[in-house]
Scaffold this motif. Structure first.
Motif, PDB file in Angstrom:
ATOM      1  N   SER A 155       0.854  -1.190   0.000  1.00  0.00           N
ATOM      2  CA  SER A 155       0.000   0.000   0.000  1.00  0.00           C
ATOM      3  C   SER A 155       0.888   1.237   0.000  1.00  0.00           C
ATOM      4  CB  SER A 155      -0.915   0.010   1.230  1.00  0.00           C
ATOM      5  OG  SER A 155      -0.204   0.437   2.372  1.00  0.00           O
ATOM      6  N   SER A 156       0.263   2.386  -0.129  1.00  0.00           N
ATOM      7  CA  SER A 156       1.031   3.638  -0.113  1.00  0.00           C
ATOM      8  C   SER A 156       1.646   3.902   1.261  1.00  0.00           C
ATOM      9  CB  SER A 156       0.138   4.813  -0.521  1.00  0.00           C
ATOM     10  OG  SER A 156      -0.937   4.949   0.389  1.00  0.00           O
ATOM     11  N   LYS A 157       1.139   3.225   2.287  1.00  0.00           N
ATOM     12  CA  LYS A 157       1.652   3.410   3.644  1.00  0.00           C
ATOM     13  C   LYS A 157       2.637   2.324   4.062  1.00  0.00           C
ATOM     14  CE  LYS A 157      -2.452   5.898   4.925  1.00  0.00           C
ATOM     15  NZ  LYS A 157      -3.654   6.001   5.682  1.00  0.00           N
ATOM     16  N   SER A 158       2.940   1.391   3.157  1.00  0.00           N
ATOM     17  CA  SER A 158       3.888   0.322   3.466  1.00  0.00           C
ATOM     18  C   SER A 158       5.273   0.905   3.712  1.00  0.00           C
ATOM     19  CB  SER A 158       3.968  -0.683   2.313  1.00  0.00           C
ATOM     20  OG  SER A 158       2.748  -1.356   2.154  1.00  0.00           O
TER      21      SER A 158
ATOM     22  N   ALA B 276      -0.878   5.032  -7.493  1.00  0.00           N
ATOM     23  CA  ALA B 276       0.452   5.590  -7.702  1.00  0.00           C
ATOM     24  C   ALA B 276       1.336   5.503  -6.454  1.00  0.00           C
ATOM     25  CB  ALA B 276       0.342   7.050  -8.150  1.00  0.00           C
ATOM     26  N   GLY B 277       0.786   5.815  -5.285  1.00  0.00           N
ATOM     27  CA  GLY B 277       1.570   5.766  -4.053  1.00  0.00           C
ATOM     28  C   GLY B 277       2.037   4.366  -3.721  1.00  0.00           C
TER      29      GLY B 277
ATOM     30  N   GLN C 103       5.944   2.832  -3.628  1.00  0.00           N
ATOM     31  CA  GLN C 103       6.516   2.079  -2.506  1.00  0.00           C
ATOM     32  C   GLN C 103       7.010   0.702  -2.966  1.00  0.00           C
ATOM     33  OE1 GLN C 103       6.956   4.789  -0.698  1.00  0.00           O
ATOM     34  NE2 GLN C 103       6.758   3.479   1.096  1.00  0.00           N
ATOM     35  N   ALA C 104       6.269   0.068  -3.865  1.00  0.00           N
ATOM     36  CA  ALA C 104       6.658  -1.256  -4.370  1.00  0.00           C
ATOM     37  C   ALA C 104       7.982  -1.181  -5.127  1.00  0.00           C
ATOM     38  CB  ALA C 104       5.559  -1.827  -5.262  1.00  0.00           C
ATOM     39  N   VAL C 105       8.113  -0.199  -6.007  1.00  0.00           N
ATOM     40  CA  VAL C 105       9.337  -0.075  -6.806  1.00  0.00           C
ATOM     41  C   VAL C 105      10.536   0.241  -5.914  1.00  0.00           C
ATOM     42  CG1 VAL C 105      10.476   1.283  -8.618  1.00  0.00           C
ATOM     43  CG2 VAL C 105       8.121   0.502  -8.929  1.00  0.00           C
ATOM     44  N   LYS C 106      10.355   1.132  -4.956  1.00  0.00           N
ATOM     45  CA  LYS C 106      11.449   1.434  -4.027  1.00  0.00           C
ATOM     46  C   LYS C 106      11.826   0.188  -3.225  1.00  0.00           C
ATOM     47  CE  LYS C 106       9.706   5.016  -1.896  1.00  0.00           C
ATOM     48  NZ  LYS C 106       9.541   6.226  -1.050  1.00  0.00           N
TER      49      LYS C 106
ATOM     50  N   GLU D  90     -13.818  -4.548  -8.718  1.00  0.00           N
ATOM     51  CA  GLU D  90     -12.635  -4.955  -9.474  1.00  0.00           C
ATOM     52  C   GLU D  90     -11.802  -3.717  -9.784  1.00  0.00           C
ATOM     53  OE1 GLU D  90     -12.026  -6.934 -13.701  1.00  0.00           O
ATOM     54  OE2 GLU D  90     -12.881  -8.314 -12.224  1.00  0.00           O
ATOM     55  N   ARG D  91     -10.508  -3.811  -9.471  1.00  0.00           N
ATOM     56  CA  ARG D  91      -9.573  -2.710  -9.698  1.00  0.00           C
ATOM     57  C   ARG D  91      -8.392  -3.215 -10.501  1.00  0.00           C
ATOM     58  NH1 ARG D  91      -9.552   1.211  -5.406  1.00  0.00           N
ATOM     59  NH2 ARG D  91      -8.130   2.297  -6.810  1.00  0.00           N
ATOM     60  N   THR D  92      -7.748  -2.311 -11.206  1.00  0.00           N
ATOM     61  CA  THR D  92      -6.524  -2.652 -11.929  1.00  0.00           C
ATOM     62  C   THR D  92      -5.343  -2.384 -11.010  1.00  0.00           C
ATOM     63  OG1 THR D  92      -7.518  -2.087 -14.045  1.00  0.00           O
ATOM     64  CG2 THR D  92      -5.123  -2.173 -13.967  1.00  0.00           C
ATOM     65  N   ALA D  93      -4.453  -3.359 -10.919  1.00  0.00           N
ATOM     66  CA  ALA D  93      -3.274  -3.242 -10.071  1.00  0.00           C
ATOM     67  C   ALA D  93      -2.022  -3.426 -10.916  1.00  0.00           C
ATOM     68  CB  ALA D  93      -3.295  -4.302  -8.970  1.00  0.00           C
ATOM     69  N   MET D  94      -0.929  -2.889 -10.413  1.00  0.00           N
ATOM     70  CA  MET D  94       0.378  -3.202 -10.988  1.00  0.00           C
ATOM     71  C   MET D  94       0.847  -4.492 -10.323  1.00  0.00           C
ATOM     72  SD  MET D  94       1.286  -0.961 -13.238  1.00  0.00           S
ATOM     73  CE  MET D  94       2.909  -1.644 -13.464  1.00  0.00           C
TER      74      MET D  94
END
Length: 87
Positions: free
Chosen positions: A7-10, A36-37, A41-44, A74-78
């Motif tokens: 999540s963006s708060k991870s 986006a957030g 966090q995932a990429v970092k 249903e949502r689109t996720a990376m």
């Protein structure tokens, strides 16, 4: 294959440690992020995990889109497939 949801708060270092642990145990892991957030966090986290694994192995990351269900919608996720690099 294990899936880690970010999540963006991870906390980047915590997620990176989890990624490195799963890579050591299983050789691959899927990371999912919605928004986006969370994607940031995932990429970092993937970059930090690479530094954690630096002396053991290198990793590769293959990004893609996937659909996930959140609260009945249903949502689109990376989706990031992270696995040990082959030489």
């Amino acid at each position: 294959m294990e899936t880690l949801k970010v999540s963006s708060k991870s906390v980047t270092n915590s997620v990176a440690g989890a990624i490195a642990g799963v890579i050591r145990d299983e050789g691959q892991v899927e990371i999912q992020a919605v928004g986006a957030g969370a994607t940031n966090q995932a990429v970092k986290s993937i970059a930090v995990a690479r530094s954690y694994l630096n002396e053991e192995c290198d990793i590769v990351c293959v990004p893609s889109f996937t659909n996930v269900e959140i609260n009945g919608e249903e949502r689109t996720a990376m989706s990031f497939l992270v696995e040990k690099a082959t030489k």
